[in-house]
Design an enzyme around this catalytic site. Structure first.
Site, PDB file in Angstrom:
ATOM      1  N   ASP A  16       0.833  -1.209   0.000  1.00 24.84           N
ATOM      2  CA  ASP A  16       0.000   0.000   0.000  1.00 24.84           C
ATOM      3  C   ASP A  16       0.864   1.254   0.000  1.00 24.84           C
ATOM      4  OD1 ASP A  16      -2.364   1.375  -0.029  1.00 24.84           O
ATOM      5  OD2 ASP A  16      -2.819   1.080   2.093  1.00 24.84           O
ATOM      6  N   GLY A  19       0.101   5.464  -4.391  1.00 23.39           N
ATOM      7  CA  GLY A  19      -0.485   6.740  -4.801  1.00 23.39           C
ATOM      8  C   GLY A  19       0.054   7.900  -3.972  1.00 23.39           C
ATOM      9  N   ARG A  20       0.078   7.727  -2.647  1.00 27.79           N
ATOM     10  CA  ARG A  20       0.567   8.800  -1.777  1.00 27.79           C
ATOM     11  C   ARG A  20       2.042   9.080  -2.016  1.00 27.79           C
ATOM     12  NH1 ARG A  20      -1.514   6.094   3.444  1.00 27.79           N
ATOM     13  NH2 ARG A  20      -1.943   4.479   1.903  1.00 27.79           N
ATOM     14  N   ARG A  29      -0.274   9.281  -9.957  1.00 34.72           N
ATOM     15  CA  ARG A  29      -0.402   8.026  -9.207  1.00 34.72           C
ATOM     16  C   ARG A  29       0.174   6.853  -9.994  1.00 34.72           C
ATOM     17  NH1 ARG A  29      -3.760   7.537  -4.872  1.00 34.72           N
ATOM     18  NH2 ARG A  29      -4.232   5.424  -5.530  1.00 34.72           N
ATOM     19  N   HIS A  33       2.598   3.511  -9.047  1.00 39.95           N
ATOM     20  CA  HIS A  33       2.381   2.086  -9.314  1.00 39.95           C
ATOM     21  C   HIS A  33       3.582   1.495 -10.065  1.00 39.95           C
ATOM     22  CE1 HIS A  33      -1.544   2.404  -7.623  1.00 39.95           C
ATOM     23  NE2 HIS A  33      -2.048   3.142  -8.598  1.00 39.95           N
ATOM     24  N   SER A  61      -7.232  -5.445  -5.390  1.00 39.62           N
ATOM     25  CA  SER A  61      -8.347  -6.057  -4.675  1.00 39.62           C
ATOM     26  C   SER A  61      -9.619  -5.954  -5.503  1.00 39.62           C
ATOM     27  CB  SER A  61      -8.552  -5.354  -3.325  1.00 39.62           C
ATOM     28  OG  SER A  61      -9.226  -4.125  -3.504  1.00 39.62           O
ATOM     29  N   ASP A  63     -12.198  -4.732  -4.580  1.00 39.37           N
ATOM     30  CA  ASP A  63     -12.760  -3.404  -4.342  1.00 39.37           C
ATOM     31  C   ASP A  63     -12.025  -2.305  -5.106  1.00 39.37           C
ATOM     32  OD1 ASP A  63     -14.871  -4.188  -2.664  1.00 39.37           O
ATOM     33  OD2 ASP A  63     -13.500  -4.389  -0.966  1.00 39.37           O
ATOM     34  N   TRP A  65     -11.737  -2.093  -8.141  1.00 41.48           N
ATOM     35  CA  TRP A  65     -12.494  -1.742  -9.349  1.00 41.48           C
ATOM     36  C   TRP A  65     -13.234  -0.436  -9.147  1.00 41.48           C
ATOM     37  CZ3 TRP A  65     -11.086  -4.260 -13.475  1.00 41.48           C
ATOM     38  CH2 TRP A  65     -10.786  -5.619 -13.439  1.00 41.48           C
ATOM     39  N   LEU A 127      10.995 -20.399  -4.559  1.00 41.90           N
ATOM     40  CA  LEU A 127       9.992 -19.521  -3.948  1.00 41.90           C
ATOM     41  C   LEU A 127       8.663 -19.748  -4.651  1.00 41.90           C
ATOM     42  CD1 LEU A 127       9.424 -16.988  -2.051  1.00 41.90           C
ATOM     43  CD2 LEU A 127       9.751 -15.598  -4.109  1.00 41.90           C
ATOM     44  N   ARG A 177       1.966  -4.794   6.168  1.00 44.87           N
ATOM     45  CA  ARG A 177       1.267  -3.756   5.407  1.00 44.87           C
ATOM     46  C   ARG A 177       2.081  -2.468   5.457  1.00 44.87           C
ATOM     47  NH1 ARG A 177      -4.982  -2.508   4.458  1.00 44.87           N
ATOM     48  NH2 ARG A 177      -4.707  -0.828   2.958  1.00 44.87           N
TER      49      ARG A 177
HETATM   50  C1  IPE Z   1      -5.404  -2.775  -0.321  1.00 44.00           C
HETATM   51  O1  IPE Z   1      -5.090  -1.433  -0.465  1.00 44.00           O
HETATM   52  C2  IPE Z   1      -5.324  -3.476  -1.636  1.00 44.00           C
HETATM   53  C3  IPE Z   1      -3.994  -3.566  -2.232  1.00 44.00           C
HETATM   54  C4  IPE Z   1      -2.857  -3.190  -1.693  1.00 44.00           C
HETATM   55  C5  IPE Z   1      -3.951  -4.163  -3.537  1.00 44.00           C
HETATM   56  P1  IPE Z   1      -6.220  -0.323  -0.625  1.00 44.00           P
HETATM   57  O2  IPE Z   1      -5.493   0.971  -0.734  1.00 44.00           O
HETATM   58  O3  IPE Z   1      -7.132  -0.667  -1.749  1.00 44.00           O
HETATM   59  O4  IPE Z   1      -7.022  -0.472   0.738  1.00 44.00           O
HETATM   60  P2  IPE Z   1      -7.950   0.556   1.528  1.00 44.00           P
HETATM   61  O5  IPE Z   1      -8.970   1.048   0.546  1.00 44.00           O
HETATM   62  O6  IPE Z   1      -7.073   1.678   1.991  1.00 44.00           O
HETATM   63  O7  IPE Z   1      -8.505  -0.242   2.655  1.00 44.00           O
HETATM   64  C1  IPE Z   2      -1.486   0.253  -3.432  1.00 43.97           C
HETATM   65  O1  IPE Z   2      -1.283   1.623  -3.427  1.00 43.97           O
HETATM   66  C2  IPE Z   2      -1.706  -0.293  -4.818  1.00 43.97           C
HETATM   67  C3  IPE Z   2      -3.098  -0.702  -5.090  1.00 43.97           C
HETATM   68  C4  IPE Z   2      -4.063  -0.732  -4.243  1.00 43.97           C
HETATM   69  C5  IPE Z   2      -3.378  -1.114  -6.452  1.00 43.97           C
HETATM   70  P1  IPE Z   2      -2.505   2.636  -3.450  1.00 43.97           P
HETATM   71  O2  IPE Z   2      -2.851   2.923  -4.875  1.00 43.97           O
HETATM   72  O3  IPE Z   2      -3.617   2.141  -2.608  1.00 43.97           O
HETATM   73  O4  IPE Z   2      -1.841   3.910  -2.806  1.00 43.97           O
HETATM   74  P2  IPE Z   2      -2.513   4.917  -1.776  1.00 43.97           P
HETATM   75  O5  IPE Z   2      -3.050   4.097  -0.639  1.00 43.97           O
HETATM   76  O6  IPE Z   2      -3.608   5.626  -2.525  1.00 43.97           O
HETATM   77  O7  IPE Z   2      -1.400   5.810  -1.377  1.00 43.97           O
HETATM   78 MG    MG Z   3      -4.113   2.376  -0.648  1.00 43.64          MG
END
Ligand code: IPE
Ligand code: IPE
Ligand code: MG
Length: 240
Positions: A16, A19-20, A29, A33, A61, A63, A65, A127, A177
């Site tokens: 995670d 994006g930030r 963003r 990635h 995930s 979600d 989508w 692995l 995480r």
């Molecule tokens: C969890 O991260 C899913 C992945 C790292 C692929 P999210 O950024 O989607 O989770 P929430 O929305 O903060 O819970």
């Molecule tokens: C995790 O990073 C990657 C995916 C969920 C695909 P995020 O895209 O959730 O990054 P933040 O949480 O917005 O910083």
């Molecule tokens: Mg995230």
């Protein structure tokens, strides 16, 4: 081969903060990635030397989508790119790749690319890399539940195979995480029943070998009891 890997650690990572990490640097963003893919390479390469036999990475995930179409399209493009370009390195490093999650909603060609990558890496014995795409732990459990009609006596082992799609998959020992969030976001709810949790403020694109080593060191300092009163040694960890 399987049994060797299942005697080593199973680590899951919720990758995670892409994006930030990017927006704080004034980048799109998508650039976050892309940098996240580099972090995946680093961690996959370092994992066997850290005693990891199975590594499950949460990449997308079910979600996710919900995100804007432009971001979803970019993520799917990166996945396509990873599958097209990474397989040779995985084979060279003895990595067996499997993908967990739904495949029927992925853009054209990706399911076939996944099947090819799985077939080409099938002999890897250093692995077992599992990448979770369009993955929801609750859906995996629900899906298993829909298949149990007809079983006379359902055991945890049998149900586990239905949930995970694997025979003898080791329970998750440690879930990491990144990005400071402290939640599971529908990741490995069945396999992670006794997983240790490690949360770090590090954003995924900057996660490196030292961060992985630190997470493992913290894991090895933990006392795991599995409901009993005595600490349980790694080689005695009960399954299911
Ligand atoms: C969890 O991260 C899913 C992945 C790292 C692929 P999210 O950024 O989607 O989770 P929430 O929305 O903060 O819970
Ligand atoms: C995790 O990073 C990657 C995916 C969920 C695909 P995020 O895209 O959730 O990054 P933040 O949480 O917005 O910083
Ligand atoms: Mg995230």
């Amino acid at each position: 081969m399987q049994s060797d890997l299942s005697s080593k650690l199973h680590v899951g990572i919720i990758m995670d903060g892409n994006g930030r990490w990017a927006t704080r640097r004034g980048l799109s963003r998508l650039r976050g990635h892309e940098a996240g893919v580099e972090a995946i390479r680093r961690v996959v390469e370092a994992a066997p030397s850290q005693g990891i036999g199975t590594l499950t990475l949460y990449a997308f995930s079910s979600d996710n989508w919900r995100r804007p179409k432009v971001e979803v399209t970019a993520l799917m493009g990166l996945l396509r790119f990873y599958l097209a370009n990474e397989v040779q390195a995985l084979v060279r490093n003895g990595v067996r790749l499997t993908v967990i999650g739904r495949r029927d909603r992925l853009p054209n060609g990706i399911a076939a690319a996944i099947a090819r990558a799985e077939a080409e890496t099938a002999d890897g014995d250093a692995l077992h890399l599992r990448i979770a795409i369009d993955y929801s732990a609750r859906d995996a459990i629900l899906n298993a539940a829909t298949q149990v009609a007809g079983f006379d006596k359902l055991t945890r082992e049998t149900f586990s195979e239905l949930v995970t799609g694997e025979q003898n998959l080791r329970d998750v020992d440690l879930i990491i995480r990144t990005s400071g969030e402290k939640r599971l976001s529908d990741f490995l709810l069945w396999e992670g029943a006794y997983a240790e949790l490690h949360f770090t403020d590090r954003m995924w694109p900057e996660f490196d070998m030292d961060d992985l080593a630190e997470a493992l060191a913290s894991f090895h300092r933990r006392e795991r009891r599995f409901g009993g009163l005595q600490p349980v040694a790694l080689e005695d960890v009960p399954s299911l």
